[in-house]
Design a protein around this motif. Structure first.
Motif, PDB file in Angstrom:
ATOM      1  N   ARG A 185      -9.621   2.016   6.257  1.00 50.60           N
ATOM      2  CA  ARG A 185     -10.159   1.165   5.192  1.00 50.60           C
ATOM      3  C   ARG A 185      -9.250   1.230   3.972  1.00 50.60           C
ATOM      4  N   PHE A 186      -9.099   0.083   3.336  1.00 47.33           N
ATOM      5  CA  PHE A 186      -8.206  -0.045   2.192  1.00 47.33           C
ATOM      6  C   PHE A 186      -9.003  -0.416   0.948  1.00 47.33           C
ATOM      7  N   TYR A 187      -8.512   0.046  -0.198  1.00 45.99           N
ATOM      8  CA  TYR A 187      -9.211  -0.181  -1.455  1.00 45.99           C
ATOM      9  C   TYR A 187      -8.273  -0.780  -2.496  1.00 45.99           C
ATOM     10  N   ALA A 188      -8.885  -1.534  -3.414  1.00 48.13           N
ATOM     11  CA  ALA A 188      -8.202  -2.115  -4.571  1.00 48.13           C
ATOM     12  C   ALA A 188      -6.953  -2.888  -4.150  1.00 48.13           C
ATOM     13  N   THR A 189      -5.819  -2.578  -4.764  1.00 46.43           N
ATOM     14  CA  THR A 189      -4.600  -3.353  -4.524  1.00 46.43           C
ATOM     15  C   THR A 189      -4.091  -3.231  -3.086  1.00 46.43           C
TER      16      THR A 189
END
Length: 94
Positions: A4-8
């Motif tokens: 899972r990836f967050y923000a930018t």
């Protein structure tokens, strides 16, 4: 494994989450993401001046099953198919 990836990093990868079975370590995962999605993620995590100045392995935060890799084996932290990895970009502020 779920990544899972967050923000930018969501913008860099173009997705909120992906599923993979090809990486054995966190370092290999970052290489895979740079090669197949966007090389900028590796630059921001591993090659930033801040990471080098602070003497840290990464600039940002990577959690494997809720544990920060800096408290595990860093980039050599082993990954399994049922792991959940969360990748956060460097935090700014003042």
């Amino acid at each position: 494994m779920k990544v899972r990836f967050y923000a930018t990093f969501r913008e860099l990868i173009g997705r909120k989450e992906i599923e993979l079975n090809s990486s054995r370590t966190v370092g290999e995962l970052i290489d895979y993401l740079a090669e197949h999605y966007n090389p900028e993620i590796k630059k921001q995590l591993l090659e930033s001046p801040h990471a080098k100045e602070a003497g840290k392995a990464i600039d940002g935060m990577i959690l494997v099953n809720g544990h920060n890799i800096l408290h595990l084996k860093g980039l050599d932290t082993e990954l399994k198919d049922d792991d959940e990895v969360h990748i956060f970009p460097p935090a700014g502020g003042g």
